[in-house]
Scaffold this motif. Sequence first.
Motif, short mmCIF file in Angstrom:
data_model
loop_
_atom_site.label_atom_id
_atom_site.label_comp_id
_atom_site.label_asym_id
_atom_site.label_seq_id
_atom_site.Cartn_x
_atom_site.Cartn_y
_atom_site.Cartn_z
N TYR A 1 34.84 68.51 29.94
CA TYR A 1 35.87 68.72 28.92
C TYR A 1 35.97 70.21 28.53
O TYR A 1 37.07 70.78 28.49
N ASP B 1 37.39 72.33 31.49
CA ASP B 1 38.83 72.10 31.63
C ASP B 1 39.59 72.80 30.50
O ASP B 1 40.55 73.55 30.73
N THR B 2 39.15 72.58 29.26
CA THR B 2 39.86 73.12 28.09
C THR B 2 39.87 74.65 28.08
O THR B 2 40.90 75.27 27.85
#
Length: 438
Positions: free
Chosen positions: A35, A38-39
């Motif tokens: 996460y 990706d972010t």
Amino acid sequence: MTKSVCLFFQVHQPFRHRRYRFFDIGNDHYYYDDYSNDTIMRKIADKCYLPANKLILDLIDRMEGKFKVAFSITGTALEQFELYAPEVIDSFKKLAKTGCVEFLSETYSHSLSSLKNPGIFKEQIRLHDERIFGLFGQKPRIFRNTEMIYSDEIGAEIAGMGFLGVLTEGAKQVLGWKSPNFLYVNAINPRLKVLMRNFKLSDDIAFRFSNGNWSEHPLTADKFIGWLERLEEKEEVVNLFLSYESLGERQAEESGIFKFLESFVAKVSVNPHLQFATPTQVVEQLQPVSAVHVPEAISWADEERDLTAWLGNNLQKEAFNKLYELGKRMQRCTDADLVKDWNYLQESDHFYYMSTKHSSDGRVNRSENPFDSPYGAFINYMNILSDFKIRLNAVVPENETESEIAILQRIIEEKDEKLKKLEADLRRLQKTGKQKRH
């Protein structure tokens, strides 16, 4: 006399680790915070990589070949582009096709292997350069080590690999009264040319640009070019080496950083005293003035320009040494998952997270530190390393005892598989028997 302006950008993103607990060791072999990776990648791609690449492509087209720029992109950054922002790869491919962009060599995973293991160092470079050639069709001729780490011995190794030149920091403790605005050579092997970063002018853009308290704020293209024109007439090259995230991420678009770059490039391109040049053009066109002696390794980090951002305390040294103790066995390892995790474990960022230094300018911290404390970063890393070692022992045992344990482990696993198969067959036969009776 016309001065060369060598503009270079470093591009790197690490694979950040998830919180990996003691009880995960031996039970869960996945280490990554997908996460966060990706972010953060999407955020930086939208703020920096995509708009900056678009602007540079436009400037190359408008300047009709007069604007030249260089990049070094780590293998881990390229992998994250492919996973989370493939359009960034496409935009770099467009830049490569212009003939005005040079891609430099790097360590694949932005590692500190040059300080520990020449064999692993060479393998990192081989992996990186294969990826660069595959994506952009260029075989790098100039080397830029992780965090611009350089010494006479590292330079001699790089020369032995056939590189024409290397980029490093124009550190005061190395240059003394000398200027970084000349071309130098390695003290051991003078065939290797050394380009020294002008840290004052580079950091005016990278770190001070949007600082309202800076005496030179606001920085305009005219002011900056004026500084270049007032340099000593005999000085030949100005090396502006920056982290690419300076454009749009560290210096937000609202600060005017993109407009500054656009104006700067346009004005240099028509200035009779200045010209853009790639690192290869610099080493091919200029004559070195002398050897530069760097007996102790330097970097572009912090005021000290040394290695203490990554190897300055006992936590960092312990993790670093434990990692590279596995080096010889990894050279015999062919397991693809282990090799991938091995490369990611070498990222210098993991050791930076363990730093107890407080950087005044944040030079080395191009990514968010996911840990609350250096000790927390150390414990997390060592937990992952413990699990990694268990997996490695199963494939490449450390000694005879480990080999016997690995063989017994495989026998147990095979017997478990046979038992599961027999139990499944038994259940199937029992089910068939019941059906026949009814």
